[in-house]
Scaffold this motif. Structure first.
Motif, short mmCIF file in Angstrom:
data_model
loop_
_atom_site.label_atom_id
_atom_site.label_comp_id
_atom_site.label_asym_id
_atom_site.label_seq_id
_atom_site.Cartn_x
_atom_site.Cartn_y
_atom_site.Cartn_z
N UNK A 3 0.82 -1.22 0.00
CA UNK A 3 0.00 0.00 0.00
C UNK A 3 0.85 1.27 0.00
N UNK A 4 2.16 1.11 0.23
CA UNK A 4 3.05 2.26 0.19
C UNK A 4 3.79 2.56 1.47
N UNK A 5 3.63 1.71 2.50
CA UNK A 5 4.33 1.95 3.76
C UNK A 5 5.83 1.69 3.60
N UNK A 6 6.63 2.40 4.38
CA UNK A 6 8.08 2.18 4.39
C UNK A 6 8.49 1.18 5.45
N UNK A 7 7.69 1.04 6.49
CA UNK A 7 7.99 0.09 7.56
C UNK A 7 6.68 -0.33 8.21
N UNK A 8 6.72 -1.50 8.87
CA UNK A 8 5.53 -2.07 9.49
C UNK A 8 5.94 -2.56 10.88
N UNK A 9 5.32 -2.01 11.92
CA UNK A 9 5.69 -2.32 13.30
C UNK A 9 4.49 -2.94 14.00
N UNK A 10 4.71 -4.07 14.67
CA UNK A 10 3.63 -4.76 15.37
C UNK A 10 3.41 -4.16 16.75
N UNK A 11 2.15 -4.09 17.16
CA UNK A 11 1.80 -3.69 18.52
C UNK A 11 1.74 -4.94 19.41
N UNK A 12 2.09 -4.83 20.69
CA UNK A 12 2.65 -3.64 21.34
C UNK A 12 4.08 -3.40 20.88
N UNK A 13 4.45 -2.14 20.75
CA UNK A 13 5.79 -1.79 20.28
C UNK A 13 6.57 -1.13 21.42
N UNK A 14 7.87 -1.18 21.30
CA UNK A 14 8.73 -0.51 22.26
C UNK A 14 9.08 0.87 21.72
N UNK A 15 8.81 1.94 22.46
CA UNK A 15 9.10 3.29 21.96
C UNK A 15 10.54 3.45 21.49
N UNK A 16 11.50 2.82 22.19
CA UNK A 16 12.90 2.94 21.78
C UNK A 16 13.14 2.32 20.41
N UNK A 17 12.49 1.17 20.16
CA UNK A 17 12.64 0.51 18.86
C UNK A 17 12.03 1.36 17.75
N UNK A 18 10.84 1.91 18.01
CA UNK A 18 10.20 2.76 17.01
C UNK A 18 11.06 3.97 16.70
N UNK A 19 11.62 4.58 17.74
CA UNK A 19 12.50 5.74 17.55
C UNK A 19 13.72 5.35 16.70
N UNK A 20 14.28 4.17 16.96
CA UNK A 20 15.45 3.72 16.20
C UNK A 20 15.10 3.49 14.74
N UNK A 21 13.93 2.93 14.47
CA UNK A 21 13.50 2.70 13.09
C UNK A 21 13.32 4.02 12.35
N UNK A 22 12.73 4.99 13.04
CA UNK A 22 12.52 6.29 12.41
C UNK A 22 13.85 6.99 12.16
N UNK A 23 14.76 6.90 13.12
CA UNK A 23 16.09 7.49 12.94
C UNK A 23 16.79 6.88 11.73
N UNK A 24 16.65 5.55 11.57
CA UNK A 24 17.28 4.88 10.43
C UNK A 24 16.69 5.38 9.12
N UNK A 25 15.38 5.57 9.07
CA UNK A 25 14.76 6.08 7.85
C UNK A 25 15.22 7.49 7.52
N UNK A 26 15.39 8.30 8.57
CA UNK A 26 15.77 9.68 8.34
C UNK A 26 17.21 9.82 7.86
N UNK A 27 18.00 8.77 7.98
CA UNK A 27 19.35 8.81 7.43
C UNK A 27 19.33 8.66 5.91
N UNK A 28 18.16 8.30 5.37
CA UNK A 28 18.03 8.19 3.93
C UNK A 28 17.45 9.49 3.39
N UNK A 29 17.85 9.92 2.17
CA UNK A 29 17.34 11.18 1.62
C UNK A 29 15.82 11.17 1.54
N UNK A 30 15.20 12.31 1.85
CA UNK A 30 13.76 12.39 1.91
C UNK A 30 13.12 13.02 0.69
#
Length: 270
Positions: free
Chosen positions: A114-141
Motif C-alpha cells: 500500500x506504500x508503507x516504508x515500515x511495518x511495526x507490530x503492537x505492542x511496540x517498544x518506543x525505543x525501537x520505534x525511535x530507532x526505526x525512524x532514525x534509520x529512515x531519516x538517514x536516507x534522503x527524503x
C-alpha cells in the motif's frame, strides 16, 4: 463516524532551530492513549506532531502539513490504514510507518504494497520505534525537481554539487536528486523502491542478497551480528515485485533486475 475534533499538536521547543529546519510528523491513530504515546515519542525526537483519530482526517493532515514522518494505525473505523496509506502516497512522499496488532506476515506485506516504508507490530517498544525512524531519516527524503537528462547544464548547475546518473539499458537514476527514469519517462517510486534500485545499480553484476538490501533500508551494514527475519526478506521481495511492476518488466524475462534464486538480485547482463 468521522472524528472532527481539533488535531493534537505538540511543538517541542528547539533552541536555535529555524522554521526551515522544523521537522513535522503526523500520527493517525484512533486509540487516544496510543496516539498520545506516539506523539510524545516523536516530540522527544524533535518533531512538531499533528494527530488525527481517523484515516480521513489523517490524510488531510498529511496533505496540509507534508510531514517527514507519518505513523499510521491499520485497524481504524471507516477508512483503514491500508486505504489511508494509498491515499497518502498519492499526495505525499512522507515516510509511512504502519502500526498494527495484526502479526500475520500477509498483513505486513499488504502494508508495504500500500506504500508503507515500515511495518511495526503492537505492542511496540518506543525505543525501537525511535530507532526505526532514525534509520529512515538517514536516507534522503525529498524528491527534488531536476532538468531533463538531455538538457544542457546552466550556470547555476555548473556551480552546484556534482551529481552522477547511474544507467543501465535505458534506466537512469540520480541519487542526489532522487529522480529515476526509464526510456526518458520519470518513475514514481517509494523511498524503499528507489533505494533498492539505486543499490542494485551501484552493485552492477554483483549479487545483492535480500539480507543486504534489508539492512541497507534500515541504515545498517552487515557485520555478522545483525538479525534479519524472514519477514524482512519477504518485504524485500514485495518491494522488488512492486519495482518491477512500475518498470514494466517480467521476472521471467527481465530487462533490468535479475533474480539469483535463493540469494537475491543483480542487474541483468548488458
Amino acid at each position: 463516524m468521522t472524528d472532527i475534533r481539533e488535531p493534537t499538536v505538540i511543538s517541542p521547543a528547539r533552541e536555535g532551530e529555524s522554521v526551515d529546519e522544523e521537522r513535522i510528523a503526523v500520527v493517525i491513530e484512533d486509540e487516544e492513549d496510543i496516539r498520545s504515546l506516539l506523539s510524545t515519542v516523536l516530540a522527544q525526537a524533535g518533531f512538531t506532531v499533528h494527530g488525527a483519530a481517523d484515516g480521513e482526517s489523517g490524510v488531510e493532515l498529511v496533505r496540509r502539513h507534508q510531514p517527514i514522518v507519518t505513523t499510521l494505525d491499520v485497524n481504524m473505523p471507516g477508512m483503514d490504514g491500508f486505504e489511508a496509506a494509498k491515499r497518502i502516497r498519492a499526495v505525499s512522499t512522507t515516510y509511512i510507518v504502519m502500526l498494527s496488532a495484526r502479526t500475520e506476515e500477509i498483513d505486513a506485506l499488504q502494508g508495504l504494497e500500500a506504500g508503507a516504508d515500515d511495518y511495526v507490530s503492537k505492542p511496540f517498544r518506543p525505543r525501537e520505534l525511535r530507532a526505526r525512524i532514525d534509520a529512515m531519516l538517514r536516507r534522503p527524503r525529498q524528491h527534488l525537481a531536476a532538468p531533463s537528462p538531455a538538457a544542457p547544464a546552466t550556470m547555476a548547475e555548473s556551480v552546484a554539487p556534482p551529481t552522477t546518473w547511474l544507467e543501465h539499458q535505458g534506466l537512469r537514476l540520480n541519487p542526489a536528486t532522487r529522480i529515476a527514469t526509464v526510456d526518458d519517462l520519470e518513475l514514481e517510486l517509494t523511498r524503499s523502491e528507489f533505494d533498492i534500485l539505486a543499490d542494485l545499480l551501484t552493485a552492477g553484476r554483483r549479487v545483492r542478497g535480500k539480507s543486504d538490501l534489508a539492512l541497507m533500508l534500515r541504515g545498517e551494514t552487515y557485520t555478522g551480528a545483525e538479525f534479519v527475519s524472514d519477514s524482512d526478506a519477504r518485504a524485500i521481495e514485495v518491494h522488488v515485485a512492486n519495482l518491477r511492476r512500475k518498470l514494466g518488466e517480467s521476472p521471467a524475462a527481465p530487462r533490468w533486475i535479475e533474480t539469483v534464486r535463493g540469494v537475491g538480485y543483480r542487474l541483468t547482463a548488458p
